[in-house]
Design a protein around this motif. Sequence first.
Motif, PDB file in Angstrom:
ATOM      1  N   GLY A  10      -1.968  -9.175  14.950  1.00  0.00           N
ATOM      2  CA  GLY A  10      -1.522  -8.636  16.219  1.00  0.00           C
ATOM      3  C   GLY A  10      -2.506  -8.695  17.353  1.00  0.00           C
ATOM      4  N   GLY A  11      -3.631  -9.325  17.144  1.00  0.00           N
ATOM      5  CA  GLY A  11      -4.617  -9.427  18.216  1.00  0.00           C
ATOM      6  C   GLY A  11      -4.359 -10.650  19.071  1.00  0.00           C
ATOM      7  N   THR A  12      -5.190 -10.838  20.023  1.00  0.00           N
ATOM      8  CA  THR A  12      -5.120 -12.021  20.875  1.00  0.00           C
ATOM      9  C   THR A  12      -6.234 -12.952  20.443  1.00  0.00           C
ATOM     10  OG1 THR A  12      -4.321 -10.665  22.675  1.00  0.00           O
ATOM     11  CG2 THR A  12      -5.180 -12.840  23.244  1.00  0.00           C
ATOM     12  N   LEU A  14       2.348  -2.844   8.864  1.00  0.00           N
ATOM     13  CA  LEU A  14       1.872  -3.278  10.170  1.00  0.00           C
ATOM     14  C   LEU A  14       2.686  -2.653  11.299  1.00  0.00           C
ATOM     15  CD1 LEU A  14       0.008  -5.144  11.820  1.00  0.00           C
ATOM     16  CD2 LEU A  14       1.703  -6.951  11.502  1.00  0.00           C
ATOM     17  N   TYR A  15       3.969  -2.454  11.064  1.00  0.00           N
ATOM     18  CA  TYR A  15       4.866  -1.994  12.126  1.00  0.00           C
ATOM     19  C   TYR A  15       5.236  -0.516  12.052  1.00  0.00           C
ATOM     20  CZ  TYR A  15       5.210  -6.943  12.896  1.00  0.00           C
ATOM     21  OH  TYR A  15       4.896  -8.251  13.144  1.00  0.00           O
ATOM     22  N   GLY A  16       4.670   0.209  11.124  1.00  0.00           N
ATOM     23  CA  GLY A  16       4.986   1.628  11.073  1.00  0.00           C
ATOM     24  C   GLY A  16       4.740   2.212   9.697  1.00  0.00           C
ATOM     25  N   VAL A  30       0.843  -1.194   0.000  1.00  0.00           N
ATOM     26  CA  VAL A  30       0.000   0.000   0.000  1.00  0.00           C
ATOM     27  C   VAL A  30       0.877   1.243   0.000  1.00  0.00           C
ATOM     28  CG1 VAL A  30      -1.745   1.277   1.291  1.00  0.00           C
ATOM     29  CG2 VAL A  30      -1.806  -1.222   1.228  1.00  0.00           C
ATOM     30  N   PHE A  31       0.557   2.181  -0.881  1.00  0.00           N
ATOM     31  CA  PHE A  31       1.290   3.450  -0.893  1.00  0.00           C
ATOM     32  C   PHE A  31       0.386   4.568  -1.371  1.00  0.00           C
ATOM     33  CE2 PHE A  31       1.918   1.918  -5.207  1.00  0.00           C
ATOM     34  CZ  PHE A  31       1.887   3.062  -5.998  1.00  0.00           C
ATOM     35  N   VAL A  32       0.742   5.772  -0.972  1.00  0.00           N
ATOM     36  CA  VAL A  32       0.022   6.974  -1.402  1.00  0.00           C
ATOM     37  C   VAL A  32       1.048   7.915  -2.019  1.00  0.00           C
ATOM     38  CG1 VAL A  32      -1.351   8.954  -0.671  1.00  0.00           C
ATOM     39  CG2 VAL A  32      -1.664   6.736   0.452  1.00  0.00           C
ATOM     40  N   HIS A  33       0.809   8.285  -3.267  1.00  0.00           N
ATOM     41  CA  HIS A  33       1.676   9.244  -3.944  1.00  0.00           C
ATOM     42  C   HIS A  33       1.151  10.642  -3.612  1.00  0.00           C
ATOM     43  CE1 HIS A  33       3.379  10.878  -7.996  1.00  0.00           C
ATOM     44  NE2 HIS A  33       4.041  11.308  -6.950  1.00  0.00           N
TER      45      HIS A  33
END
Length: 100
Positions: free
Chosen positions: A95-97, A34-36, A16-19
């Motif tokens: 990342g959920g439980t 997911l991490y940043g 995913v990216f936004v120009h």
Amino acid sequence: MRVLPLDGRHPINTGVFVHVKFQDLDDAVYLESLYGARIVEDLELVADYEFAFEHLRATALSEDDSRKLIQQKIASGAHSAWPSLDRKRAWWSIGGTPSP
């Protein structure tokens, strides 16, 4: 909206990216995972993302064909595959439980 069918060849895996285009500044690309997230400002890399986007745009179905494909998938019940997902594993992978 235009659909990029899953049964086609998609050699570009950009994620995913936004120009982002500015009037008085150089273009940039915003990437999120997911991490940043990060912002790409290197003009050569931004150009690579522009190329990737144009390739995806050229590969995607037209708006009319996209609408027809979505309607076909709904009519065939293809959307009903989602409830059969292993919800515990899917939730854990984001990342959920897991729930019992």
